[in-house]
Scaffold this motif. Structure first.
Motif, PDB file in Angstrom:
ATOM      1  N   SER A  15      -7.049   2.962  12.156  1.00  0.00           N
ATOM      2  CA  SER A  15      -8.385   2.485  12.049  1.00  0.00           C
ATOM      3  C   SER A  15      -8.627   1.089  12.742  1.00  0.00           C
ATOM      4  CB  SER A  15      -8.956   2.639  10.785  1.00  0.00           C
ATOM      5  OG  SER A  15      -8.333   1.740   9.780  1.00  0.00           O
ATOM      6  N   GLY A  16      -7.343   0.324  12.832  1.00  0.00           N
ATOM      7  CA  GLY A  16      -7.448  -0.745  13.251  1.00  0.00           C
ATOM      8  C   GLY A  16      -7.513  -1.959  12.170  1.00  0.00           C
ATOM      9  N   LYS A  17      -7.654  -1.668  10.880  1.00  0.00           N
ATOM     10  CA  LYS A  17      -7.436  -2.523   9.578  1.00  0.00           C
ATOM     11  C   LYS A  17      -6.478  -3.372   9.813  1.00  0.00           C
ATOM     12  CE  LYS A  17      -8.603  -2.692   4.826  1.00  0.00           C
ATOM     13  NZ  LYS A  17      -8.925  -2.081   3.647  1.00  0.00           N
ATOM     14  N   TYR A  18      -5.092  -2.796  10.032  1.00  0.00           N
ATOM     15  CA  TYR A  18      -4.095  -3.580  10.298  1.00  0.00           C
ATOM     16  C   TYR A  18      -3.381  -3.570  11.743  1.00  0.00           C
ATOM     17  CZ  TYR A  18      -4.328  -2.274   5.341  1.00  0.00           C
ATOM     18  OH  TYR A  18      -5.000  -1.944   3.983  1.00  0.00           O
ATOM     19  N   ASP A  19      -2.427  -4.590  11.862  1.00  0.00           N
ATOM     20  CA  ASP A  19      -1.984  -4.491  13.303  1.00  0.00           C
ATOM     21  C   ASP A  19      -0.508  -4.044  12.895  1.00  0.00           C
ATOM     22  OD1 ASP A  19      -4.124  -5.954  14.626  1.00  0.00           O
ATOM     23  OD2 ASP A  19      -3.469  -7.800  13.707  1.00  0.00           O
ATOM     24  N   VAL A  20      -0.026  -4.226  12.192  1.00  0.00           N
ATOM     25  CA  VAL A  20       1.638  -3.753  11.898  1.00  0.00           C
ATOM     26  C   VAL A  20       1.469  -3.170  10.554  1.00  0.00           C
ATOM     27  CG1 VAL A  20       3.914  -4.678  11.852  1.00  0.00           C
ATOM     28  CG2 VAL A  20       2.274  -5.437  13.668  1.00  0.00           C
ATOM     29  N   ALA A  21       2.744  -2.352  10.424  1.00  0.00           N
ATOM     30  CA  ALA A  21       2.917  -1.746   9.046  1.00  0.00           C
ATOM     31  C   ALA A  21       4.463  -1.782   8.904  1.00  0.00           C
ATOM     32  CB  ALA A  21       2.480  -0.504   8.754  1.00  0.00           C
ATOM     33  N   THR A  22       5.242  -2.028   7.777  1.00  0.00           N
ATOM     34  CA  THR A  22       6.407  -1.779   7.671  1.00  0.00           C
ATOM     35  C   THR A  22       6.568  -0.823   6.737  1.00  0.00           C
ATOM     36  OG1 THR A  22       6.953  -3.602   6.098  1.00  0.00           O
ATOM     37  CG2 THR A  22       7.187  -4.337   8.410  1.00  0.00           C
ATOM     38  N   GLY A  71       9.519   9.688  12.382  1.00  0.00           N
ATOM     39  CA  GLY A  71       8.722   9.975  13.343  1.00  0.00           C
ATOM     40  C   GLY A  71       8.340  11.481  13.413  1.00  0.00           C
ATOM     41  N   THR A  72       7.081  11.853  13.528  1.00  0.00           N
ATOM     42  CA  THR A  72       6.640  13.084  13.798  1.00  0.00           C
ATOM     43  C   THR A  72       5.942  13.172  14.797  1.00  0.00           C
ATOM     44  OG1 THR A  72       4.436  12.536  12.556  1.00  0.00           O
ATOM     45  CG2 THR A  72       6.319  13.515  11.235  1.00  0.00           C
ATOM     46  N   ALA A  73       5.630  14.498  15.758  1.00  0.00           N
ATOM     47  CA  ALA A  73       4.851  14.472  16.885  1.00  0.00           C
ATOM     48  C   ALA A  73       3.613  13.742  17.035  1.00  0.00           C
ATOM     49  CB  ALA A  73       4.798  15.893  17.317  1.00  0.00           C
ATOM     50  N   GLU A  74       2.825  14.079  15.689  1.00  0.00           N
ATOM     51  CA  GLU A  74       1.642  13.342  15.529  1.00  0.00           C
ATOM     52  C   GLU A  74       1.746  11.905  15.647  1.00  0.00           C
ATOM     53  OE1 GLU A  74      -2.367  13.263  15.068  1.00  0.00           O
ATOM     54  OE2 GLU A  74      -1.334  15.074  15.489  1.00  0.00           O
ATOM     55  N   ARG A  75       2.576  11.436  14.803  1.00  0.00           N
ATOM     56  CA  ARG A  75       2.750   9.762  14.697  1.00  0.00           C
ATOM     57  C   ARG A  75       3.042   9.315  16.035  1.00  0.00           C
ATOM     58  NH1 ARG A  75       5.777   9.575   8.862  1.00  0.00           N
ATOM     59  NH2 ARG A  75       3.911  10.180   7.914  1.00  0.00           N
ATOM     60  N   PHE A  76       4.019  10.039  16.932  1.00  0.00           N
ATOM     61  CA  PHE A  76       4.501   9.484  18.412  1.00  0.00           C
ATOM     62  C   PHE A  76       3.173   9.228  19.159  1.00  0.00           C
ATOM     63  CE2 PHE A  76       8.558  10.694  16.871  1.00  0.00           C
ATOM     64  CZ  PHE A  76       9.321   9.412  17.028  1.00  0.00           C
ATOM     65  N   LYS A  77       2.196  10.051  18.903  1.00  0.00           N
ATOM     66  CA  LYS A  77       0.895  10.412  19.819  1.00  0.00           C
ATOM     67  C   LYS A  77       0.026   9.118  19.400  1.00  0.00           C
ATOM     68  CE  LYS A  77       0.733  15.267  20.361  1.00  0.00           C
ATOM     69  NZ  LYS A  77       0.131  16.402  19.810  1.00  0.00           N
ATOM     70  N   THR A  78      -0.006   8.777  18.330  1.00  0.00           N
ATOM     71  CA  THR A  78      -0.870   7.730  18.056  1.00  0.00           C
ATOM     72  C   THR A  78      -0.530   6.267  17.525  1.00  0.00           C
ATOM     73  OG1 THR A  78      -1.012   8.680  15.460  1.00  0.00           O
ATOM     74  CG2 THR A  78      -2.651   9.511  16.688  1.00  0.00           C
ATOM     75  N   LEU A  95       0.994  -1.123   0.025  1.00  0.00           N
ATOM     76  CA  LEU A  95       0.103  -0.036   0.155  1.00  0.00           C
ATOM     77  C   LEU A  95       0.873   1.181   0.044  1.00  0.00           C
ATOM     78  CD1 LEU A  95      -2.388  -0.936   2.895  1.00  0.00           C
ATOM     79  CD2 LEU A  95      -2.909  -0.901   0.491  1.00  0.00           C
ATOM     80  N   ALA A  96       0.250   2.438  -0.441  1.00  0.00           N
ATOM     81  CA  ALA A  96       0.845   3.587  -0.217  1.00  0.00           C
ATOM     82  C   ALA A  96       1.053   3.866   1.239  1.00  0.00           C
ATOM     83  CB  ALA A  96       0.151   4.831  -1.038  1.00  0.00           C
ATOM     84  N   GLN A  97       2.055   4.886   1.743  1.00  0.00           N
ATOM     85  CA  GLN A  97       2.467   4.941   3.130  1.00  0.00           C
ATOM     86  C   GLN A  97       1.032   5.747   3.738  1.00  0.00           C
ATOM     87  OE1 GLN A  97       5.298   7.997   4.356  1.00  0.00           O
ATOM     88  NE2 GLN A  97       6.382   6.400   5.249  1.00  0.00           N
ATOM     89  N   ASP A  98       0.478   6.558   3.356  1.00  0.00           N
ATOM     90  CA  ASP A  98      -0.714   7.271   3.865  1.00  0.00           C
ATOM     91  C   ASP A  98      -1.796   6.277   4.037  1.00  0.00           C
ATOM     92  OD1 ASP A  98      -1.212   7.228   1.155  1.00  0.00           O
ATOM     93  OD2 ASP A  98      -2.331   8.823   1.031  1.00  0.00           O
ATOM     94  N   ALA A  99      -1.870   5.260   3.185  1.00  0.00           N
ATOM     95  CA  ALA A  99      -2.935   4.113   3.546  1.00  0.00           C
ATOM     96  C   ALA A  99      -2.490   3.088   4.613  1.00  0.00           C
ATOM     97  CB  ALA A  99      -3.135   3.353   2.187  1.00  0.00           C
ATOM     98  N   LEU A 100      -1.026   3.061   4.622  1.00  0.00           N
ATOM     99  CA  LEU A 100      -0.768   2.132   6.029  1.00  0.00           C
ATOM    100  C   LEU A 100      -1.015   2.952   7.190  1.00  0.00           C
ATOM    101  CD1 LEU A 100       2.968   1.099   4.509  1.00  0.00           C
ATOM    102  CD2 LEU A 100       1.053  -0.423   4.817  1.00  0.00           C
ATOM    103  N   LEU A 101      -0.691   4.161   7.367  1.00  0.00           N
ATOM    104  CA  LEU A 101      -0.809   4.771   8.561  1.00  0.00           C
ATOM    105  C   LEU A 101      -2.611   5.016   8.738  1.00  0.00           C
ATOM    106  CD1 LEU A 101       1.700   7.647   7.825  1.00  0.00           C
ATOM    107  CD2 LEU A 101       1.719   6.062   9.725  1.00  0.00           C
ATOM    108  N   THR A 102      -3.391   5.258   7.831  1.00  0.00           N
ATOM    109  CA  THR A 102      -4.711   5.141   8.142  1.00  0.00           C
ATOM    110  C   THR A 102      -5.154   3.834   8.479  1.00  0.00           C
ATOM    111  OG1 THR A 102      -4.965   7.000   6.450  1.00  0.00           O
ATOM    112  CG2 THR A 102      -7.207   5.702   7.108  1.00  0.00           C
ATOM    113  N   GLY A 103      -4.746   2.848   7.833  1.00  0.00           N
ATOM    114  CA  GLY A 103      -5.212   1.620   8.196  1.00  0.00           C
ATOM    115  C   GLY A 103      -4.579   1.184   9.752  1.00  0.00           C
ATOM    116  N   LEU A 104      -3.464   1.469  10.095  1.00  0.00           N
ATOM    117  CA  LEU A 104      -3.179   1.545  11.429  1.00  0.00           C
ATOM    118  C   LEU A 104      -3.888   2.001  12.523  1.00  0.00           C
ATOM    119  CD1 LEU A 104       0.804   1.601  11.190  1.00  0.00           C
ATOM    120  CD2 LEU A 104      -0.497  -0.472  11.798  1.00  0.00           C
TER     121      LEU A 104
END
Length: 65
Positions: free
Chosen positions: A29-36, A41-48, A18-27
């Motif tokens: 939303s709970g659609k995916y458990d893990v993404a590689t 790392g951004t402040a927003e990603r560290f929070k979520t 998938l595209a990176q933005d789709a991986l992050l959205t999937g994580l």
């Protein structure tokens, strides 16, 4: 991930490219458990997301928080 898959036969792994933005959205939303990916790392990603900080400045694995 395939090496981990081989060592953990009790788990069923499914791989999807998938595209990176789709991986992050999937994580988030709970659609995916893990993404590689080469996530940075951004402040927003560290929070979520649970981000592996030992990998390097660009993280390789993220999981839903």
């Amino acid at each position: 991930m395939k090496k981990i898959d081989e060592k953990m036969p009790q788990y069923k792994f499914k791989y999807t490219a998938l595209a990176q933005d789709a991986l992050l959205t999937g994580l988030q939303s709970g659609k995916y458990d893990v993404a590689t990916c080469s996530f940075y790392g951004t402040a927003e990603r560290f929070k979520t997301l649970k981000i592996c900080l030992r990998c390097c400045s660009a993280c390789s694995v993220g999981g839903a928080a």
